[in-house]
Design a protein around this motif. Sequence first.
Motif, short mmCIF file in Angstrom:
data_model
loop_
_atom_site.label_atom_id
_atom_site.label_comp_id
_atom_site.label_asym_id
_atom_site.label_seq_id
_atom_site.Cartn_x
_atom_site.Cartn_y
_atom_site.Cartn_z
N GLU A 41 0.96 -1.24 0.05
CA GLU A 41 -0.11 0.03 0.17
C GLU A 41 1.01 1.34 0.22
O GLU A 41 1.82 1.34 0.52
N LEU A 42 0.45 2.49 -0.88
CA LEU A 42 1.33 3.51 -0.96
C LEU A 42 0.24 4.64 0.02
O LEU A 42 -1.01 4.41 -0.21
N SER A 43 0.85 5.70 0.22
CA SER A 43 0.14 6.68 0.68
C SER A 43 -0.45 7.54 -0.45
O SER A 43 -0.05 7.67 -1.42
N VAL A 44 -1.72 8.05 0.04
CA VAL A 44 -2.35 8.84 -0.95
C VAL A 44 -2.49 10.25 -0.16
O VAL A 44 -2.92 10.41 0.80
N TYR A 45 -1.98 11.28 -1.07
CA TYR A 45 -1.70 12.74 -0.69
C TYR A 45 -3.05 13.43 -0.56
O TYR A 45 -4.03 12.94 -1.47
N ASP A 46 -3.25 14.47 0.33
CA ASP A 46 -4.31 15.08 0.37
C ASP A 46 -4.38 15.76 -0.96
O ASP A 46 -5.54 16.00 -1.34
N ARG A 47 -3.54 16.40 -1.74
CA ARG A 47 -3.82 17.12 -2.99
C ARG A 47 -4.54 15.82 -4.05
O ARG A 47 -5.26 16.29 -4.72
N THR A 48 -3.87 14.87 -4.10
CA THR A 48 -4.37 13.64 -4.89
C THR A 48 -6.15 13.43 -4.50
O THR A 48 -6.94 13.60 -5.48
N LYS A 49 -6.49 13.28 -3.31
CA LYS A 49 -7.75 13.13 -2.68
C LYS A 49 -8.54 14.49 -3.22
O LYS A 49 -9.67 14.11 -3.66
N TYR A 50 -8.19 15.67 -3.11
CA TYR A 50 -8.68 16.89 -3.45
C TYR A 50 -9.16 16.56 -4.73
O TYR A 50 -10.28 17.09 -5.29
N GLU A 51 -8.27 16.67 -5.50
CA GLU A 51 -8.51 16.46 -7.03
C GLU A 51 -9.43 15.45 -7.55
O GLU A 51 -10.38 15.83 -8.46
#
Length: 121
Positions: A41-51
């Motif tokens: 599993e990799l981290s999902v960054y806030d910017r990616t989630k927002y987009e």
Amino acid sequence: MEIPEYTSGAMQYYRIRQDDQMDYPEDYLEDSGVGDIWYRELSVYDRTKYEFDQGGKEVTMKIRIPMYKEIDSRCVCVIDGKQHQVYNATHVTDKNGFPETELTLIRPEKEMNIRDKTGTE
């Protein structure tokens, strides 16, 4: 040199098919027959989630598996009994030269029934 470790869990993948023998075609999942594929599993960054949220999609996970080119956006991964639709599959080489496939997984619009290759649920 470090060999990649896939110790976050195991998933199964299914191909999205359409049953057009009905008046209203229905999507279902066909078992790939591959069995378990281990992932990291990799981290999902806030910017990616927002987009993704802005586009009406919810990112559920980002994972890496040993390179497997059969998985694409017409597939669903089942992890811990939950369905995650493949939004994007990217084939990469890690810093040590090992080929991997990175999957961005989103919440599917609806859960689909799983059928085996014979069409039985």
